[in-house]
Design a protein around this motif. Structure first.
Motif, mmCIF file in Angstrom:
data_model
loop_
_atom_site.group_PDB
_atom_site.id
_atom_site.type_symbol
_atom_site.label_atom_id
_atom_site.label_comp_id
_atom_site.label_asym_id
_atom_site.label_seq_id
_atom_site.Cartn_x
_atom_site.Cartn_y
_atom_site.Cartn_z
ATOM 1 N N PRO A 13 56.346 37.454 36.336
ATOM 2 C CA PRO A 13 56.062 38.922 36.801
ATOM 3 C C PRO A 13 55.546 39.663 35.394
ATOM 4 N N TYR A 14 55.407 39.089 34.398
ATOM 5 C CA TYR A 14 54.951 39.823 33.120
ATOM 6 C C TYR A 14 53.415 39.534 33.090
ATOM 7 N N ARG A 15 53.016 38.410 33.410
ATOM 8 C CA ARG A 15 51.716 38.001 33.055
ATOM 9 C C ARG A 15 50.561 38.907 33.094
ATOM 10 N N GLN A 16 50.525 39.580 34.247
ATOM 11 C CA GLN A 16 49.345 40.625 34.378
ATOM 12 C C GLN A 16 49.721 41.907 33.235
ATOM 13 N N LEU A 17 50.689 42.163 33.115
ATOM 14 C CA LEU A 17 51.007 43.280 32.301
ATOM 15 C C LEU A 17 50.441 43.016 30.722
ATOM 16 N N PHE A 18 50.637 41.779 30.262
ATOM 17 C CA PHE A 18 50.164 41.146 28.859
ATOM 18 C C PHE A 18 48.644 41.036 29.220
ATOM 19 N N LYS A 19 48.016 40.519 30.413
ATOM 20 C CA LYS A 19 46.720 40.390 30.338
ATOM 21 C C LYS A 19 45.945 41.682 30.210
ATOM 22 N N GLU A 20 46.345 42.739 30.816
ATOM 23 C CA GLU A 20 45.864 44.054 30.780
ATOM 24 C C GLU A 20 46.083 44.796 29.343
ATOM 25 N N ILE A 21 47.076 44.598 28.494
ATOM 26 C CA ILE A 21 47.100 44.985 27.232
ATOM 27 C C ILE A 21 46.533 43.943 26.169
ATOM 28 N N ILE A 22 46.417 42.674 26.525
ATOM 29 C CA ILE A 22 45.816 42.018 25.505
ATOM 30 C C ILE A 22 44.543 41.017 26.442
ATOM 31 N N PRO A 23 43.415 41.863 26.642
ATOM 32 C CA PRO A 23 42.287 41.457 27.513
ATOM 33 C C PRO A 23 41.445 40.332 27.010
ATOM 34 N N SER A 24 42.010 39.055 27.020
ATOM 35 C CA SER A 24 41.340 38.056 26.224
ATOM 36 C C SER A 24 41.469 36.720 26.803
ATOM 37 N N ASP A 25 40.453 35.962 27.384
ATOM 38 C CA ASP A 25 40.725 34.520 27.811
ATOM 39 C C ASP A 25 41.284 33.731 26.918
#
Length: 495
Positions: free
Chosen positions: A245-257
Motif C-alpha cells: 500500500p505504500y509503494r506508490q507513495l514512495f515512488k512519488e517522493i523518490i522518482p527513480s527506477d
C-alpha cells in the motif's frame, strides 16, 4: 560478504540439518537453566520429546520468568546475563511486552540479520555505491526499567543502535543522541536538521514513519523530491508493515527506477527473513542459522488448547501458519503472534500474511491482513489513490440491518472516485477470499463495505493520544472488534 553468501547457500541446500543442529545447541546451552531443568533438557533430547514435554507458550505464560530476570535474577530461561529487553510495539495496546535480548541473540540474530541484509543486497546489485555514503536509521528510544534501573528497555531498533560497535556510528546518520530521542516530534525536527547535509545512500525503517520524515524534509528544504536532497539514495530497507500500500507513495517522493526496496522480517523476538531476490515483493528467505528454531501451527488448529506443531520439513505451500519459536534469548516454543505462508519449499521462502489477533471473522468471512492489503493496493492502483494508513472493523447485525465491514482510510492522494474505490476494494476481497465472497453473495450475510476517507493526520492524532508516536508502533490493520475504529474516530471527532 562473499563468504557469508556461501553460508546462506548452505542452509538453502541443507535446511533441516541446519535447524536440527541449531536445536541441539539451544537445548545443550540451556540445560542448566531453571527452565531447562524443569523440562528435562539433555544432550539426548529429541525434537519429538521436546514437543511432548514443553508446552507452546504465550507471553503471559512466560512473563513470571521474564519479570524475575528484569528484577535481576539470571540463568532462568537462558544462561547468559540478560540486561536488555525489547519493548514490543507489535500492537498499540496500552500493555507492553518486554522481550529478553541476550548477548547471543543480539550478535547472532539481530546483528547477523543486518549484515546478511547488506551481503544479499550487494550480491543482487554488485555495482552498488551504497558504501560511498551513510545509512539513515529511524529508530525508537530506550530507558532504564521502572522496576530495576540496571535493566534497560526500549524499541528493538534502539537496543540494536545502542549496542552497535563504534565504527558503525561513523557510517550511519543521525548521531545516536538524536536517533534515540524519545520525543518523536522534536526528534523529527532534529533529524531533518542533521541528515539533510549528509550523503545518504540508504534508509531503513518502518514505511509509515520514514515517510513522515521524508515529507518533513521536503517541507523544510522546499525541494520537489528526495533525490534533490540525496541524489545518491539507492536503497530503502523496510519492515514491520506490508509495503504494497505504500509503494506508490514512495515512488512519488523518490522518482527513480534505480531506487531499490528490500523487505526484511525483523521483530522484537528476532530477525527472521530477508528478501533475497530482486522484484519479488513481500517474499523473503527464511533465515535458518540465527539461533531460532522454528515450528508452525496450522491456523485451523490455532485455537485448540494444545495445538500440534509442525517442523520445517512438514509444512506445505500456500497454507496459513502461526509461527512458534525457540531462541538463543530463552523464548521456548513461543507464539510470536504472526502468521505466514510458504511461497517456496526449496529454499524456504515466506510471506507474512498477518497477525493471529488481527483479522475480521465476525460472520465467518475470515479476512486476514494479507487480503486487506491486496485489496487496498489494487483499489489504489486503479483509482490513482495513495494511502498513508487504514484500519477496518466489523459492523454488527442489528434490528433490520445486515452486517458488514467499516473501513477508515487516510489518503495522501484521494481516489478519483471513492465509490469506485470501494467497489474495487470489495471485488478484490471477493477474488482473494472465498469465505468473504460466499458471505457477500446477494448481500445475504454481508453488505458491501462502508469506506470513510479520513482527514490527514487522523492516525497520527490517535497514536499521539496513546503515547505511541514513532519507533516501531503501528496501527492495527484489522480487528474483530470495533474498539480501535471507534477510538480513532472519537479522538478525531469523526462522526
Amino acid at each position: 560478504m562473499k563468504k557469508r553468501i556461501h553460508d546462506i547457500d548452505l542452509f538453502r541446500k541443507y535446511p533441516h540439518e541446519v535447524q536440527n543442529e541449531l536445536f541441539q545447541n539451544l537445548i545443550n546451552t540451556a540445560k542448566g537453566t531453571e527452565w531447562g531443568k524443569k523440562y528435562g533438557y539433555s544432550d539426548e533430547l529429541s525434537v519429538r520429546e521436546f514437543q511432548e514435554r514443553v508446552p507452546v507458550t504465550t507471553y503471559e505464560e512466560l512473563y513470571p520468568y521474564i519479570e524475575r530476570v528484569m528484577m535481576g535474577e539470571q540463568n532462568l530461561l537462558w544462561p547468559s546475563k540478560v540486561e536488555w529487553f525489547a519493548k514490543s510495539s507489535g500492537t498499540t495496546n496500552a500493555r507492553s511486552k518486554f522481550i529478553p535480548v541476550s548477548p547471543e541473540s543480539l550478535e547472532d540474530c539481530h546483528y547477523k540479520g543486518g549484515k546478511d541484509m547488506l551481503s544479499i543486497y550487494v550480491n543482487l546489485y554488485p555495482e552498488t555505491k551504497l558504501f560511498t555514503g551513510k545509512g539513515l536509521s529511524i529508530g525508537g528510544s530506550h530507558r532504564p526499567s521502572e522496576i530495576n534501573s540496571k535493566i534497560n528497555c526500549g524499541d528493538v531498533s534502539a537496543v540494536i543502535m545502542q549496542n552497535l560497535p563504534i565504527w558503525a556510528e561513523a557510517i550511519r546518520t543521525p548521531p545516536l543522541k538524536i536517533a534515540l530521542m524519545d520525543k518523536w516530534e522534536e526528534k523529527i525536527e532534529k533529524m531533518v536538521e542533521v541528515t539533510v547535509p549528509e550523503n545518504v545512500t540508504s534508509m531503513s525503517g518502518v514505511p509509515t514513519w520514514t515517510y513522515v520524515l521524508l515529507k518533513r524534509i521536503l517541507e523544510v528544504t522546499g525541494k520537489n523530491n528526495i533525490l534533490e536532497v540525496w541524489p545518491n539514495l539507492e536503497l530503502f530497507t523496510h519492515g514491520a508493515v506490508a509495503f504494497g500500500p505504500y509503494r506508490q507513495l514512495f515512488k512519488e517522493i523518490i522518482p527513480s527506477d534505480k531506487m531499490n526496496y528490500l523487505e526484511v522480517y525483523n521483530a522484537s523476538e528476532g530477525f527472521f527473513g530477508i528478501q533475497d531476490q530482486a522484484g519479488t515483493e513481500d517474499e523473503m528467505l527464511l533465515m535458518l542459522d540465527y539461533g531460532v528454531y522454528y515450528e508452525f501451527i496450522p491456523m485451523d488448529q490455532f485455537e485448540e488448547e494444545n495445538p500440534k506443531t509442525m517442523t520445517l520439513d512438514q509444512v506445505e505451500l500456500g497454507k496459513n501458519y502461526a509461527i512458534v519459536i525457540s531462541t538463543n534469548a530463552g523464548l521456548w516454543r513461543y507464539k510470536i503472534g504472526d502468521t505466514i505462508r510458504f511461497t517456496s519449499l526449496s529454499p524456504y521462502r515466506i510471506k507474512i500474511s498477518g497477525r493471529t489477533k488481527h483479522f475480521i471473522n465476525a460472520f465467518g468471512e475470515e479476512v486476514i491482513v494479507e487480503n486487506a492489503e491486496a485489496a487496498i493496493t489494487k483499489a489504489c492502483e486503479a483509482t490513482g489513490a495513495i494511502i498513508t494508513n487504514f484500519t477496518a472493523a466489523p459492523v454488527y447485525m442489528g434490528s433490520g440491518k445486515r452486517g458488514g465491514h467499516e473501513w477508515l482510510i487516510e489518503f495522501e492522494k484521494a481516489p478519483d472516485n471513492l465509490k469506485q474505490f470501494t467497489y474495487l476494494l470489495d471485488e478484490t476481497l471477493r477474488e482473494v477470499n472465498s469465505d468473504y465472497d460466499a458471505k457477500r453473495q446477494n448481500d445475504i450475510a454481508l453488505q458491501g463495505p462502508i469506506v470513510h476517507a479520513a482527514p490527514q493526520g487522523t492516525f497520527m492524532n490517535w497514536l499521539r493520544d496513546k503515547g505511541k508516536l514513532g519507533g516501531q508502533n503501528k496501527v492495527p490493520r484489522l480487528s474483530n472488534s470495533r474498539e480501535y475504529l471507534e477510538e480513532i474516530m472519537q479522538v478525531n471527532n469523526l462522526g
